[in-house]
Design a protein around this motif. Structure first.
Motif: not given
Lengths: 230, 279
Positions: A171-175, A192, A196-197, A200, A203, B228, B245, B248, B250, B261-263
């Motif tokens: 997804n576009e937020s996190h895992l 991944i 995801m990039d 994002r 989005h 990410f 974030i 979003l 969030e 896995v994060m921005r």
């Protein structure tokens, strides 16, 4: 550029192995490096530049006291890469970690099969370490190596199938990926992160109108939107 | 009765060696030192002034051994962060100032050992020499890879870095090492000369700027702040962190010991404090 393109933003498998080789492991030395008290008295202990009968280990990236105090067949802890060099020269045998036994691996496989929503707690370097020890220290295991190999393979396949199932939740937020080992992460990383990039960017492009005001305050720079458009 | 505290305090001040050791372990736990590694020297001098610790020669040697191993681990971690992060991270001046002389010393030591090797030692004890050379190569590899990775980023963010340094924030002071800033200046001069001579001089005057941010596409490449990255929350001592974030709206809870896995922009501050690690 100064760094090859394939190393951009990820590690090569050899570099992952390099990282794992920096971890400590227990060995049974087959040589004795501990000096007798009597021998030590003759020279100044701290003057390491003067010549001695036995050469001293003087290392700059790790604690060398354990290497200078090896007694044959008395277990001690050293860094893995030193253990591998010693092993190559038949100067030690490596003690396999507790999780690398048929019994323990069977338990992990059991856990993986009963808990379909998570990964079992393996050490972060299990895949690399197992591979290294099977190749370099196959004669040091209590259990037959072919059984260990097949169990490690089973475990790897179960985990791989779980990873494949997990990929639909990109997804576009996190895992969150607890207990995934370093090699497994490394092989997934380009895929991944790439997906995801893009998610994002899509989005952000869809919501850019409403999010613009937040953008300027946070001062993140709006290059992201430019790139999304390119 | 719970006597763990009493036992711990008894353990703590048995000998000076022990207290130094545990202090060195504390560096390990204290996570602030990564990008501002002042703490090392500060607390070491503090130890020496402290009248309670009897600093004899054994105590100091054991302390330096711990720190050199610790320095190496820090270097490995910085290397991994640098490789994974989208932006150029601050240059660890203090850390490399400690490691590079050690490297030099070790090289000379090995040299002197192998010179006297034939006469002093029996042939059987070549092993330490072999390992010392292997170790040297390993350390050199890490440093080399680290610096090359930084050079790649300096190439890539050429104009962006120059604009940051020109704006002279406090952040940018320790961003580059001396050699790196020389490289940045020289390299961009050469690049500019090439572009000017081959293409730009044939363009209309208002299209000659190479760092034009006004046009349809900004010509200054900035790091992708929202890229990410894989992170590992390594600070096991504290409870979980909350991050938001902003794009979003969030909130995400980062619990210790897990992988996310994060921005990058979201976790940048935590990275600078050394609470998390990129993997």
């Amino acid at each position: 550029m100064s760094l090859p393109n394939h190393l951009n933003e990820t590690f090569s498998p050899e570099e992952i192995q390099f990282l794992v080789e920096n971890e400590p492991i227990r060995i049974f030395p087959r040589i004795t490096t501990r000096q007798m008290v009597r021998a030590n008295r003759q020279y100044d202990e701290f003057d390491s530049n003067t010549a001695k009968q036995d050469m001293k280990w003087k290392l700059i990236t790790m604690d060398d006291t354990s290497l200078n105090n090896m007694v044959a067949m008395k277990s001690t802890q050293v860094t893995l890469w030193v253990a591998l060099i010693l092993k190559q020269q038949a100067k030690c045998s490596i003690i396999a970690p507790a999780w690398l036994t048929v019994k323990e691996l069977d338990r992990k496989i059991q856990y993986e099969q009963t808990h379909l929503d998570r990964f079992s707690e393996m050490p972060w370097n299990w895949l690399v370490l197992a591979q290294l020890l099977f190749n370099k220290a196959a004669d040091d295991f209590h259990d037959p190596v072919h059984e260990l190999r097949s169990r490690v393979q089973d475990l790897r396949e179960i985990r791989q199938s779980k990873v494949l199932k997990g990929l639909q939740y990109l997804n576009e937020s996190h895992l969150q990926l607890d207990n995934l080992s370093v090699l497994e992460i490394n092989e997934l990383r380009p895929f991944i992160i790439g997906v995801m990039d893009k998610l994002r960017d899509m989005h952000a492009a869809a919501h850019s109108g409403s999010a613009n005001e937040d953008q300027d305050i946070d001062n993140y720079g709006d290059d992201r939107y430019v790139e999304a458009g390119v | 009765m719970d006597i763990d505290d009493i036992l711990a305090s008894l353990d703590h001040d048995t000998t000076a060696v022990e207290s130094l050791r545990s202090d060195a372990d504390n560096y390990n736990g204290s996570s602030t030192l990564l990008y501002s590694d002042l703490t090392y020297n500060d607390s070491q001098t503090k130890d020496k002034q402290n009248p309670n610790t009897i600093s004899n020669s054994t105590a100091t040697t054991s302390a330096t051994i711990t720190t050199s191993a610790q320095d190496y681990n820090n270097l490995i971690e910085l290397w991994r962060n640098e490789r994974c992060s989208p932006e150029l991270l601050p240059y660890p001046t203090k850390l490399l100032d400690r490691i590079l002389p050690r490297l030099q010393q070790q090289m000379e030591y090995i040299e002197s050992l192998s010179m006297g090797f034939i006469s002093e030692y029996s042939q059987s004890s070549k092993l330490p020499l072999l390992c010392m050379e292997a170790e040297l190569e390993r350390l050199k590899f890490v440093i080399r890879s680290f610096l090359r990775c930084r050079l790649k980023k300096i190439d890539k963010y050429n104009f962006y870095l120059q604009s940051i340094i020109a704006s002279s924030d406090t952040d940018s002071a320790n961003l580059l090492s001396k050699q790196e800033s020389i490289y940045l200046n020289k390299h961009s001069q050469i690049l500019l000369k090439l572009f000017n001579n081959s293409i730009l001089k044939h363009m209309p005057v208002d299209l000659q700027a190479i760092q034009d941010t006004e046009g349809s596409i900004s010509m200054v490449d900035e790091p992708k702040w929202d890229q990410f990255v894989f992170i590992y929350v390594k600070d096991l001592s504290t409870q979980s962190f909350m991050v938001t974030i902003p794009q979003l709206n969030e909130e995400v809870e980062l619990s210790p010991g897990s992988i996310y896995v994060m921005r990058y922009s979201v976790i940048r501050d935590l990275l600078m404090q050394g609470k998390i690690q990129l993997i």
